[in-house]
Design a protein around this motif. Sequence first.
Motif, PDB file in Angstrom:
ATOM      1  N   ASP A  65       0.808  -1.228   0.000  1.00 48.06           N
ATOM      2  CA  ASP A  65       0.000   0.000   0.000  1.00 48.06           C
ATOM      3  C   ASP A  65       0.839   1.275   0.000  1.00 48.06           C
ATOM      4  O   ASP A  65       0.287   2.369   0.128  1.00 48.06           O
ATOM      5  CB  ASP A  65      -0.954   0.005   1.197  1.00 48.06           C
ATOM      6  N   THR A  66       2.148   1.167  -0.165  1.00 43.90           N
ATOM      7  CA  THR A  66       3.004   2.361  -0.076  1.00 43.90           C
ATOM      8  C   THR A  66       2.699   3.390  -1.157  1.00 43.90           C
ATOM      9  O   THR A  66       2.983   4.572  -0.963  1.00 43.90           O
ATOM     10  CB  THR A  66       4.510   2.011  -0.176  1.00 43.90           C
ATOM     11  N   GLN A  67       2.126   2.961  -2.263  1.00 43.11           N
ATOM     12  CA  GLN A  67       1.892   3.880  -3.383  1.00 43.11           C
ATOM     13  C   GLN A  67       0.445   4.345  -3.489  1.00 43.11           C
ATOM     14  O   GLN A  67       0.046   4.926  -4.494  1.00 43.11           O
ATOM     15  CB  GLN A  67       2.344   3.226  -4.697  1.00 43.11           C
ATOM     16  N   ARG A  68      -0.331   4.139  -2.444  1.00 42.96           N
ATOM     17  CA  ARG A  68      -1.715   4.609  -2.440  1.00 42.96           C
ATOM     18  C   ARG A  68      -1.762   6.132  -2.495  1.00 42.96           C
ATOM     19  O   ARG A  68      -0.972   6.796  -1.856  1.00 42.96           O
ATOM     20  CB  ARG A  68      -2.442   4.137  -1.175  1.00 42.96           C
ATOM     21  N   GLN A  69      -2.740   6.634  -3.233  1.00 44.56           N
ATOM     22  CA  GLN A  69      -2.945   8.080  -3.323  1.00 44.56           C
ATOM     23  C   GLN A  69      -4.328   8.468  -2.818  1.00 44.56           C
ATOM     24  O   GLN A  69      -4.665   9.646  -2.778  1.00 44.56           O
ATOM     25  CB  GLN A  69      -2.769   8.537  -4.776  1.00 44.56           C
ATOM     26  N   ASN A  70      -5.115   7.467  -2.456  1.00 48.94           N
ATOM     27  CA  ASN A  70      -6.487   7.698  -2.044  1.00 48.94           C
ATOM     28  C   ASN A  70      -6.853   6.616  -1.040  1.00 48.94           C
ATOM     29  O   ASN A  70      -6.554   5.449  -1.261  1.00 48.94           O
ATOM     30  CB  ASN A  70      -7.385   7.613  -3.293  1.00 48.94           C
ATOM     31  N   LYS A  71      -7.503   6.975   0.052  1.00 44.43           N
ATOM     32  CA  LYS A  71      -7.813   5.974   1.079  1.00 44.43           C
ATOM     33  C   LYS A  71      -8.992   5.079   0.707  1.00 44.43           C
ATOM     34  O   LYS A  71      -9.163   4.022   1.285  1.00 44.43           O
ATOM     35  CB  LYS A  71      -8.068   6.641   2.429  1.00 44.43           C
ATOM     36  N   ASN A  72      -9.788   5.495  -0.257  1.00 42.36           N
ATOM     37  CA  ASN A  72     -10.961   4.707  -0.622  1.00 42.36           C
ATOM     38  C   ASN A  72     -10.704   3.897  -1.887  1.00 42.36           C
ATOM     39  O   ASN A  72     -10.298   2.761  -1.827  1.00 42.36           O
ATOM     40  CB  ASN A  72     -12.187   5.618  -0.773  1.00 42.36           C
ATOM     41  N   ILE A  73     -10.926   4.504  -3.035  1.00 41.50           N
ATOM     42  CA  ILE A  73     -10.773   3.788  -4.304  1.00 41.50           C
ATOM     43  C   ILE A  73      -9.515   4.273  -5.011  1.00 41.50           C
ATOM     44  O   ILE A  73      -9.394   5.453  -5.330  1.00 41.50           O
ATOM     45  CB  ILE A  73     -12.022   3.985  -5.197  1.00 41.50           C
ATOM     46  N   ASP A  74      -8.595   3.355  -5.218  1.00 38.27           N
ATOM     47  CA  ASP A  74      -7.341   3.665  -5.904  1.00 38.27           C
ATOM     48  C   ASP A  74      -6.916   2.404  -6.659  1.00 38.27           C
ATOM     49  O   ASP A  74      -6.009   1.688  -6.253  1.00 38.27           O
ATOM     50  CB  ASP A  74      -6.267   4.095  -4.892  1.00 38.27           C
ATOM     51  N   PRO A  75      -7.604   2.109  -7.776  1.00 32.54           N
ATOM     52  CA  PRO A  75      -7.392   0.831  -8.468  1.00 32.54           C
ATOM     53  C   PRO A  75      -5.988   0.629  -9.021  1.00 32.54           C
ATOM     54  O   PRO A  75      -5.599  -0.501  -9.294  1.00 32.54           O
ATOM     55  CB  PRO A  75      -8.427   0.850  -9.596  1.00 32.54           C
ATOM     56  N   LYS A  76      -5.203   1.653  -9.185  1.00 31.34           N
ATOM     57  CA  LYS A  76      -3.860   1.525  -9.760  1.00 31.34           C
ATOM     58  C   LYS A  76      -2.761   1.429  -8.701  1.00 31.34           C
ATOM     59  O   LYS A  76      -1.588   1.338  -9.038  1.00 31.34           O
ATOM     60  CB  LYS A  76      -3.567   2.723 -10.680  1.00 31.34           C
ATOM     61  N   HIS A  77      -3.119   1.440  -7.412  1.00 35.14           N
ATOM     62  CA  HIS A  77      -2.064   1.482  -6.388  1.00 35.14           C
ATOM     63  C   HIS A  77      -1.218   0.209  -6.364  1.00 35.14           C
ATOM     64  O   HIS A  77      -0.026   0.275  -6.080  1.00 35.14           O
ATOM     65  CB  HIS A  77      -2.631   1.805  -5.001  1.00 35.14           C
ATOM     66  N   GLY A  78      -1.804  -0.918  -6.681  1.00 40.71           N
ATOM     67  CA  GLY A  78      -1.039  -2.159  -6.721  1.00 40.71           C
ATOM     68  C   GLY A  78      -0.029  -2.149  -7.866  1.00 40.71           C
ATOM     69  O   GLY A  78       1.124  -2.561  -7.691  1.00 40.71           O
TER      70      GLY A  78
END
Length: 169
Positions: A65-78
């Motif tokens: 989850d280090t690359q998350r940009q949004n706490k809810n929906i962030d489909p590209k974070h993986g």
Amino acid sequence: SLLRPATSEVVKQDFIEYCCEVYQMDHEGFHGYAHWMRVLHNGRLLAKAEGANIKVVELFCLLHDTQRQNKNIDPKHGYRAAQFAKTIKGVWFDADEKERELLEEALAYHSDGYKEGDITAQVCWDADRLDLGRVGIKPIPSRLCTHTAKSAHVLAAAYQRSVTVYAIT
């Protein structure tokens, strides 16, 4: 102890601190440090039981989850996490070609609901899914990959950890 194996190649204080610095969101939120540590606990338990590659599992737990940009929906974070892992391989960790491929697969697809894959990727995905209680979702066996994660006692213990707030004094 389960949480601090003396032989971990991955879980070292400087690497954990680096991952925490890279993470751009609130560590008190759903996807921060406490979540990573519960996923790490789950991952180590599952890796041992299922015979997964522990190095890849531990890397996944710290990076997913280090690359998350949004706490809810962030489909590209993986996908971003998989790309990030490529940039720090050889700097923060070493991995052979098979480990690199497994890590990138586990990271890229961890929030897509997949269940098919190498046992190491499955352990990574289950380790994360077992911590869904933190967002009000009780994990159900049909959405998990491994026999160990689906077992009643593992599910119950992981759920309890995921909904318990520990006071740090």
